[in-house]
Enzyme design. Structure first.
Site, mmCIF file in Angstrom:
data_model
loop_
_atom_site.group_PDB
_atom_site.id
_atom_site.type_symbol
_atom_site.label_atom_id
_atom_site.label_comp_id
_atom_site.label_asym_id
_atom_site.label_seq_id
_atom_site.Cartn_x
_atom_site.Cartn_y
_atom_site.Cartn_z
ATOM 1 N N ALA A 100 45.516 82.202 34.848
ATOM 2 C CA ALA A 100 45.004 83.284 33.890
ATOM 3 C C ALA A 100 46.072 82.736 32.504
ATOM 4 C CB ALA A 100 45.878 84.622 34.493
ATOM 5 N N SER A 101 45.587 82.938 31.415
ATOM 6 C CA SER A 101 46.317 82.201 30.450
ATOM 7 C C SER A 101 47.385 83.066 29.940
ATOM 8 C CB SER A 101 45.489 81.718 29.310
ATOM 9 O OG SER A 101 44.263 80.784 29.734
ATOM 10 N N MET A 102 48.264 82.628 29.201
ATOM 11 C CA MET A 102 49.248 83.349 28.358
ATOM 12 C C MET A 102 48.447 84.273 27.693
ATOM 13 S SD MET A 102 51.913 80.376 27.075
ATOM 14 C CE MET A 102 53.028 81.479 26.268
#
Length: 393
Positions: A100-102
């Site tokens: 899950a990206s920033m």
């Protein structure tokens, strides 16, 4: 849906404040952020990246719910799979392969996507499903299609989206092929890094469509967000980069690790030796310094590896991907010049210095002055300021 535990936490409120103060979370995406918490889409065991230590940590919701929610609500990337699903155990694996990206990166790219009511969106790289859920909340689940190359990841995301009552169509398949059955699309967004953007995406786009994707070269692991627009004739897609990012690479476009011994087969000291006045600071810059990106754009078929500094010395290696050319520069603290060794038909360090001279002469351009054009012939051409003056990478 029962999601109060995921929504009503001070950390989410603080994250929203920070993202809005930085101009990352725009007013049109704020309702989606408020309604669709990232935590709902994260697994009970996850590996957030700790900014202070520079390491991925193992955090279990079952063992420490407070820590789990603290990282879920933080502006940090969170690994959700290692080693293409072959990893087991609580500790980190070798290679992160889904995440899950920033949140800051997610909303920056969604801002670049510039969705409009009624738009049909194709997402490449479902991951946890959070990005698809944000799009679906704003546009309607019927207007979003997402493609995931890992069957287990696709299944988990599909389940989470269903439970959240945003039943986006999740396709298990190769995102490089797009999903023509769901097209044509007004917007396409990729959530993994590419070294070559498939023209299939352009073919599945309406005229005027926007494609947002992390793109880079094999020179380094870094990427930049390309924002491409498809013209009326659909013969290409072109646009400027909007800024630096770093994503996991599309699985079929990963570069296998360079085998050093296949390049350096005898003593480095026996090779051509010279020196350079370029300092470590001038070459390295910061992590996302634009000269690093420029080097990747001009040094075709080359990868570089920055070694750890030991006893004040930092070696940097360059390897040609089309032959066995290599170069090594060793920066030493307190020394005015660095030592350089080169071997092979290419003089890779000479190419580095020529590129740095070119970048300085151009006014030290940042990411936003560079752009990318993708053509039907399968070429990727980059440019500085003017798309008509481009070169192939």
């Amino acid at each position: 849906m029962t999601i109060n535990a995921h929504q009503e936490r001070p950390g989410r409120t603080e994250l929203a404040r920070v993202l809005m103060s930085r101009g990352v979370l725009s007013a049109d995406w704020a309702p989606s952020f408020a309604a669709v918490p990232r935590s709902f889409f994260l697994p009970d065991l996850m590996w957030p990246f700790d900014m202070e230590t520079g390491r991925s940590l193992s955090v279990s919701r079952l063992d420490d719910a407070d820590a789990w929610f603290r990282y879920a609500d933080a502006d940090v990337p969170v690994v959700t799979q290692w080693d293409d699903g072959q990893h087991s155990g609580a500790g980190p694996g070798q290679v992160s392969t889904s995440s899950a990206s920033m949140p800051s990166v997610v909303f920056r790219m969604l801002r670049d996507l510039d969705v409009q009511p009624g738009n049909r969106v194709l997402e490449i790289g479902t991951g946890t499903g959070w990005n698809a859920a944000l799009l679906a909340y704003r546009l309607g689940a019927e207007n979003v299609v997402t493609v995931e190359v890992d069957e287990a990841v696709a299944t988990e995301a599909r389940t989470a989206l269903h439970h959240f009552e945003l039943p986006v169509r999740v396709i298990y398949g190769d995102g490089l092929r797009g999903y023509p059955k769901g097209g044509p699309y007004d917007r396409i967004i990729a959530t993994c890094g590419f070294r070559s953007i498939p023209f299939a995406w352009v073919e599945q786009s309406r005229p005027g469509a926007v494609i947002v994707a992390p793109w880079g070269t094999h020179y380094s692991n870094g990427d930049a967000v390309a924002r491409l627009v498809v013209p009326e004739d659909g013969a290409s897609a072109t646009g400027a980069f909007t800024g630096p990012v770093e994503f996991m690479k599309a699985r079929t476009q990963r570069l296998l690790p360079v085998v050093h011994s296949e390049y350096v087969t005898d003593s480095v000291a026996d090779r051509e030796k010279s020196s350079t006045p370029i300092t470590e600071g001038e070459f390295m810059g910061e992590r996302f310094s634009p000269q690093r990106f420029a080097l990747g754009l001009r040094l075709r078929h080359c990868v570089h590896v920055v070694a750890e500094k030991r006893d004040g010395a930092r070696p940097v290696w360059f390897y040609g991907l089309g032959d066995r050319s290599w170069a090594c520069v060793v920066f030493r603290d307190g020394q005015a010049e660095a030592q350089v060794w080169q071997s092979g038909p290419r003089r890779l360090w000479d190419e580095v210095t020529a590129t740095l001279d070119w970048w300085r002469a151009a006014g030290k351009p940042g990411y936003e002055r560079f752009g990318l054009t993708v053509t039907a012939e399968g070429t990727q051409r980059v440019w500085l300021d003017d798309p008509s003056d481009s070169w192939e990478v």
